[in-house]
Motif scaffolding. Structure first.
Motif, PDB file in Angstrom:
ATOM      1  N   LEU A 166      32.170  -2.264   5.947  1.00  0.00           N
ATOM      2  CA  LEU A 166      31.805  -3.214   6.990  1.00  0.00           C
ATOM      3  C   LEU A 166      30.932  -4.327   6.426  1.00  0.00           C
ATOM      4  O   LEU A 166      30.126  -4.093   5.528  1.00  0.00           O
ATOM      5  N   PHE A 167      31.109  -5.530   6.951  1.00  0.00           N
ATOM      6  CA  PHE A 167      30.181  -6.648   6.751  1.00  0.00           C
ATOM      7  C   PHE A 167      29.991  -7.048   5.296  1.00  0.00           C
ATOM      8  O   PHE A 167      28.912  -7.466   4.902  1.00  0.00           O
ATOM      9  N   SER A 168      31.029  -6.934   4.499  1.00  0.00           N
ATOM     10  CA  SER A 168      30.967  -7.331   3.097  1.00  0.00           C
ATOM     11  C   SER A 168      31.656  -8.677   2.916  1.00  0.00           C
ATOM     12  O   SER A 168      32.759  -8.893   3.434  1.00  0.00           O
ATOM     13  N   ALA A 169      31.039  -9.578   2.164  1.00  0.00           N
ATOM     14  CA  ALA A 169      31.627 -10.896   1.920  1.00  0.00           C
ATOM     15  C   ALA A 169      32.847 -10.828   1.014  1.00  0.00           C
ATOM     16  O   ALA A 169      33.473 -11.854   0.752  1.00  0.00           O
TER      17      ALA A 169
ATOM     18  N   ASP B  31      33.700   3.435   1.553  1.00  0.00           N
ATOM     19  CA  ASP B  31      33.434   3.974   2.890  1.00  0.00           C
ATOM     20  C   ASP B  31      32.168   4.827   2.824  1.00  0.00           C
ATOM     21  O   ASP B  31      31.516   4.924   1.775  1.00  0.00           O
ATOM     22  N   HIS B  32      31.793   5.451   3.934  1.00  0.00           N
ATOM     23  CA  HIS B  32      30.536   6.188   3.979  1.00  0.00           C
ATOM     24  C   HIS B  32      30.480   7.289   2.917  1.00  0.00           C
ATOM     25  O   HIS B  32      29.456   7.457   2.230  1.00  0.00           O
ATOM     26  N   ASP B  33      31.568   8.005   2.757  1.00  0.00           N
ATOM     27  CA  ASP B  33      31.570   9.121   1.804  1.00  0.00           C
ATOM     28  C   ASP B  33      31.472   8.627   0.365  1.00  0.00           C
ATOM     29  O   ASP B  33      30.666   9.144  -0.434  1.00  0.00           O
ATOM     30  N   THR B  34      32.292   7.620   0.018  1.00  0.00           N
ATOM     31  CA  THR B  34      32.273   7.141  -1.364  1.00  0.00           C
ATOM     32  C   THR B  34      30.999   6.345  -1.663  1.00  0.00           C
ATOM     33  O   THR B  34      30.542   6.326  -2.807  1.00  0.00           O
ATOM     34  N   LEU B  35      30.417   5.726  -0.635  1.00  0.00           N
ATOM     35  CA  LEU B  35      29.137   5.041  -0.841  1.00  0.00           C
ATOM     36  C   LEU B  35      28.046   6.054  -1.181  1.00  0.00           C
ATOM     37  O   LEU B  35      27.239   5.828  -2.091  1.00  0.00           O
ATOM     38  N   LYS B  36      28.051   7.170  -0.482  1.00  0.00           N
ATOM     39  CA  LYS B  36      27.083   8.228  -0.784  1.00  0.00           C
ATOM     40  C   LYS B  36      27.270   8.746  -2.198  1.00  0.00           C
ATOM     41  O   LYS B  36      26.293   8.939  -2.949  1.00  0.00           O
TER      42      LYS B  36
END
Length: 277
Positions: free
Chosen positions: A30-33, A41-46
């Motif tokens: 979300l909200f990335s230029a 995503d949330h899992d891979t960001l973690k």
């Protein structure tokens, strides 16, 4: 001094870390230029934060699009999740989000995105007053202008505010964040992460190349020392849409330059080969 590398995918993240980056910047779903990068995503960001922190590398999360009113709660929830990981800093363009985050997360390190088009001492000081910990300057500045901004921050009592500047990669044909070309021709706004890079298409001028809005790439790797003397403390490589090979070559070359070592010729050749206009 910090070497900051792009991570538009997991493969690029690994390439940056293994090639000597001190920090990486990446986007979530979300909200990335750079909405068209693979992003996280949330899992891979973690997983990405855990991977980087285990190796002493910081993670800067780009939440750097202009927000619509109905997106504000979602954006705050997303940053709240990022803080729980935790990311080391959040890169912001939207001044409304900046204001809200200063109240919602007063200890969060907030970096003013290059999309804010900061190109004057007054702009940098205004953001410092709003509580940002770092200003990512517009890529179009001269060395003299960078020095003036750095000195102005120090003279105004904001010596703690860091300056980040791009040292390699693509240039925007406009001042970043103020180009509406893609939005005008194709309803894809760069300020919403959807720039179609319209300027890379054929546009002719008399005596030109046929691609006269498409700028050559920036490469300041050989002049990193001058930028450091001018007050830059974070050296940023552009390229969240590029391949891991490019990230590896650019990061390795910048690592040599930051350590004041000669860049091997084969590495220079590789960097020119993997991506260049």
């Amino acid at each position: 001094l910090e070497l900051l590398s792009p991570a538009g995918s997991w493969e690029a993240l690994e390439a940056a870390v293994r090639s000597g980056a001190d920090a990486v910047y990446l986007g979530g779903s979300l909200f990335s230029a750079r909405a068209n990068a693979q992003n996280f995503d949330h899992d891979t960001l973690k997983q990405a934060v855990a991977y980087c922190h285990a190796r002493g590398v910081k993670v800067h999360l780009a939440v750097n699009t202009i927000l619509l009113d109905h997106e504000i709660k979602t954006a705050l929830d997303f940053v709240s999740f990022a803080c729980s990981l935790p990311v080391d800093a959040v890169i912001v363009q939207d001044t409304g989000l900046l204001h809200l985050l200063r109240h919602a997360a007063p200890t969060l390190q907030i970096h003013a995105s290059t999309q804010m088009s900061v190109h004057t001492p007054e702009g940098a000081k205004l953001l410092a007053e709003q509580g940002v910990s770092r200003v990512v300057l517009a890529r179009e500045l001269s060395l003299k202008e960078i020095k003036e901004i750095s000195q102005s921050l120090k003279d105004s009592g904001f010596a703690h505010v860091e300056i980040e500047h791009f040292v390699h990669g693509a240039l925007c044909m406009s001042v970043s964040g103020q180009c509406y070309f893609s939005s005008l021709l194709g309803s894809r706004s760069g300020n919403r992460g959807q720039c179609a890079q319209t300027c890379r298409l054929p546009f002719a001028a008399k005596g030109g190349t046929g691609y006269d809005l498409s700028l050559k790439d920036l490469s300041m790797i050989a002049r990193i020392g001058e930028l450091a003397d001018a007050g830059v403390t974070s050296f940023k490589i552009e390229g969240r849409m590029t391949r891991p090979e490019y990230v590896a070559a650019a990061t390795a070359a910048c690592r040599f330059a930051l350590e004041q070592q000669a860049i091997p010729q084969n590495l220079t050749n590789n960097l020119e080969a993997v991506f260049s206009r």
